[in-house]
Enzyme design. Sequence first.
Site, PDB file in Angstrom:
ATOM      1  N   VAL A 100       0.928  -3.416   4.099  1.00  0.00           N
ATOM      2  CA  VAL A 100       0.938  -4.804   4.665  1.00  0.00           C
ATOM      3  C   VAL A 100       1.993  -5.628   4.838  1.00  0.00           C
ATOM      4  O   VAL A 100       2.221  -6.449   5.798  1.00  0.00           O
ATOM      5  CB  VAL A 100      -0.319  -5.683   4.345  1.00  0.00           C
ATOM      6  CG1 VAL A 100      -1.632  -5.125   4.694  1.00  0.00           C
ATOM      7  CG2 VAL A 100      -0.081  -5.832   2.691  1.00  0.00           C
ATOM      8  N   SER A 112       0.727  -1.240   0.003  1.00  0.00           N
ATOM      9  CA  SER A 112      -0.143  -0.208  -0.036  1.00  0.00           C
ATOM     10  C   SER A 112       0.922   1.453   0.100  1.00  0.00           C
ATOM     11  O   SER A 112       0.228   2.344  -0.152  1.00  0.00           O
ATOM     12  CB  SER A 112      -0.915   0.031   1.192  1.00  0.00           C
ATOM     13  OG  SER A 112      -1.991  -0.836   0.937  1.00  0.00           O
ATOM     14  N   TYR A 131      -2.624  -3.061 -10.730  1.00  0.00           N
ATOM     15  CA  TYR A 131      -2.678  -2.822  -9.318  1.00  0.00           C
ATOM     16  C   TYR A 131      -1.601  -3.728  -8.438  1.00  0.00           C
ATOM     17  O   TYR A 131      -0.877  -3.403  -7.599  1.00  0.00           O
ATOM     18  CB  TYR A 131      -4.114  -2.789  -8.718  1.00  0.00           C
ATOM     19  CG  TYR A 131      -4.213  -2.637  -7.285  1.00  0.00           C
ATOM     20  CD1 TYR A 131      -3.997  -1.520  -6.770  1.00  0.00           C
ATOM     21  CD2 TYR A 131      -4.508  -3.707  -6.587  1.00  0.00           C
ATOM     22  CE1 TYR A 131      -3.904  -1.296  -5.043  1.00  0.00           C
ATOM     23  CE2 TYR A 131      -4.596  -3.676  -4.943  1.00  0.00           C
ATOM     24  CZ  TYR A 131      -4.325  -2.392  -4.468  1.00  0.00           C
ATOM     25  OH  TYR A 131      -4.363  -2.349  -3.201  1.00  0.00           O
ATOM     26  N   LYS A 156       0.427   3.261  -2.797  1.00  0.00           N
ATOM     27  CA  LYS A 156      -0.672   3.984  -3.560  1.00  0.00           C
ATOM     28  C   LYS A 156      -0.409   5.800  -3.539  1.00  0.00           C
ATOM     29  O   LYS A 156      -0.947   6.206  -4.486  1.00  0.00           O
ATOM     30  CB  LYS A 156      -1.914   3.902  -2.353  1.00  0.00           C
ATOM     31  CG  LYS A 156      -2.302   2.485  -2.717  1.00  0.00           C
ATOM     32  CD  LYS A 156      -3.266   2.087  -1.374  1.00  0.00           C
ATOM     33  CE  LYS A 156      -3.696   0.720  -1.606  1.00  0.00           C
ATOM     34  NZ  LYS A 156      -4.395  -0.162  -0.412  1.00  0.00           N
ATOM     35  N   TYR A 163      -4.282   3.608   7.657  1.00  0.00           N
ATOM     36  CA  TYR A 163      -5.459   2.835   7.794  1.00  0.00           C
ATOM     37  C   TYR A 163      -6.413   3.490   8.847  1.00  0.00           C
ATOM     38  O   TYR A 163      -6.603   4.589   8.759  1.00  0.00           O
ATOM     39  CB  TYR A 163      -5.155   1.404   8.192  1.00  0.00           C
ATOM     40  CG  TYR A 163      -4.270   0.629   7.225  1.00  0.00           C
ATOM     41  CD1 TYR A 163      -4.523   0.412   5.931  1.00  0.00           C
ATOM     42  CD2 TYR A 163      -2.905   0.361   7.566  1.00  0.00           C
ATOM     43  CE1 TYR A 163      -3.623  -0.119   5.107  1.00  0.00           C
ATOM     44  CE2 TYR A 163      -1.873  -0.250   6.622  1.00  0.00           C
ATOM     45  CZ  TYR A 163      -2.365  -0.456   5.233  1.00  0.00           C
ATOM     46  OH  TYR A 163      -1.436  -1.092   4.398  1.00  0.00           O
TER      47      TYR A 163
HETATM   48  N1  GLU Z   1      -1.707  -5.578  -2.286  1.00  0.00           N
HETATM   49  C1  GLU Z   1      -2.295  -5.234  -1.125  1.00  0.00           C
HETATM   50  C2  GLU Z   1      -3.878  -5.305  -1.258  1.00  0.00           C
HETATM   51  O1  GLU Z   1      -4.592  -4.715  -2.072  1.00  0.00           O
HETATM   52  C3  GLU Z   1      -2.080  -4.021  -0.569  1.00  0.00           C
HETATM   53  C4  GLU Z   1      -2.619  -3.872   0.940  1.00  0.00           C
HETATM   54  C5  GLU Z   1      -1.863  -2.998   1.647  1.00  0.00           C
HETATM   55  O2  GLU Z   1      -0.719  -2.868   2.044  1.00  0.00           O
HETATM   56  O3  GLU Z   1      -2.772  -2.241   2.337  1.00  0.00           O
HETATM   57  O4  GLU Z   1      -4.666  -6.195  -0.430  1.00  0.00           O
END
Ligand code: GLU
Length: 604
Positions: free
Chosen positions: A261, A66, A191, A69, A243
């Site tokens: 994560v 994430s 993604y 992002k 988060y």
């Molecule tokens: N690839 C992960 C997902 O979309 C990233 C999640 C994350 O790091 O929050 O589930």
Amino acid sequence: MPRDTPLLRYLQALHADLAAIDGGAVADYIPALASADPGTFGISIVTVNGTKYSVGDSDHAFTIQSVSKPFVYGMALTDRGVDDVRHRVGVEPTGDAFNSIRVDEESNRPFNPLVNTGAIVTTGLVRGDTEAAQWQRIVDGFESFTGRTLEVDEVVYASEAATGDRNRAIAYLMRNLGMLEGDPETILRLYFRQCSLLVTTDDLAVAAATLASGGRNPITGRRALDERLNEHILSVMQTCGMYDAAGAWAVDVGFPSKSGVSGAVVGVLPGQAGIAVYSPPLDGCGNSLRGIEVCRRLAGDFGLHPHRDRGHPAGVVRGAYRGGEARSTQTRTAAEYACIEAHGDDLTVVEVQGLVRFAEAEFLVGFVVDDPTRSRVVVLDGHRALLVDDHLLPMFAELADLLTAAGRTLVLAGFDAPGIPSGFDRLAMSFAQVDDAIEWWEDAVLATHFTGVGADVARPVTEQELLHGLAGDDLDAVLGALTYGALEPGAHLAREGKPADAVFFLLAGQVSVRLGTSLAPGSARVAAFGGGVAVGELALLEGGVRSASLVADTRVEFATLTVEDFTRISGERPTVRAVVMGNLARSLALRLRRANDRIRVLDR
Ligand code: GLU
């Protein structure tokens, strides 16, 4: 071998201390992530100057997840523009888990680009006619932030692609709601690949330092993101980066950040540094336990919360002085100096230093406006100013108008740091250096008030201060030994390193004293002399070699007295030596006094 500094030692101790934290759980909803070693722990910090500090497993590669992002959000904003992106992805925090399927019911928009709904839509917005072109755009985008070539962890990618049903559901839902254009499967592949890019904490600290530097990578020097979009990203990170722990984070730590994560946390200290931590065990909100603790400790120990009061606007004014207190390097006759000093209050020089932001500009403007002397000319000397916020140009333009309306003049000098916005020097009359501005003012004072002979009129050599008091045969002996000459602009009257074997009496024109071989205007100028003044006169005292060059700035007329002739005449007429040396001592004493004035003014 890393440079041993207090910060490195601090980070080593912090790392040792926090390595002892137990608990948390390594993410396993993507099967390939479950094999991460919970003991791996790296911390990196990169300053906006490009200095890197790394401790622990700072070169261990892990998937970015994430943390990708906000960067892809920046790419989408760049490619589509803020309005187009905002139309499909909001900027509101949710308090929901990262993979929540909830969207804003009124607009059908995902709440923000850092939850999966928003992130998947954002990835779809990155430009490219084909999947390969979009992917190349994403990789190039990341590499501009990290300054290093990146690869994909194919195992993690395959693992998430095979099991990512929830994200698949999100992508189809987004298409159903009209937020996602194109093929959901293509966008999901992009993604999942973006989440599987392999990075180290060293990479992420460089990327975070780029965000801390207004979007310019401090290592490569290249711009990765437009400055305004960079602010946009940091705002979203600040409110949505951690988060559903974003609120507590804002209170306890405060700086913009993002976690993922795999166990990464990046933090951005705008104008200061980028921070990256990697440690896989996560807390209940999905944030790296040790990662959070590193940021908390750094924020507490170094006072990094962005809402701390750091303002000391009065520091923007280093000092101020009047025209009578510091002369330019243009040497004048005693009568001219007397005239300039008598009108000293006509000029105020305000020395500006450091960062000029809103509060500093307000203080500086107030300082000028409230100055009880109300000098006709106000010079802002900016050679110690590092930055003027470009939003403040109108405030300075207004100051110039305000002074003009009051019959006063604003002059800018020496504002040339990289942080000075273009166009600043066009707000008022401006000079490259404060010395040029003072000289300009002195010339103006002399033009208006000086009643003696101006520098542009050739003066008889008998007016030379060095010859004052010589008369009769003594004076004739000296005059008889003089030879007369003229030089065109740019020609040398004397050269550094050559024998100092004569004194020159300037009759008309201007000569400057320069160090080194540079003829660049102003840059190497130590002093300047005009008609009526003697130059190179130290030859009479010490001989030896010239310590600087004398260069004609304009057409110059001069008379030369060689040291050999002076010595011969002095042998025959001891009073000549006594009178000339007395004059020389007096002129050096005056020059020393003026130099001391200048040092005092500049030093306080
Ligand atoms: N690839 C992960 C997902 O979309 C990233 C999640 C994350 O790091 O929050 O589930």
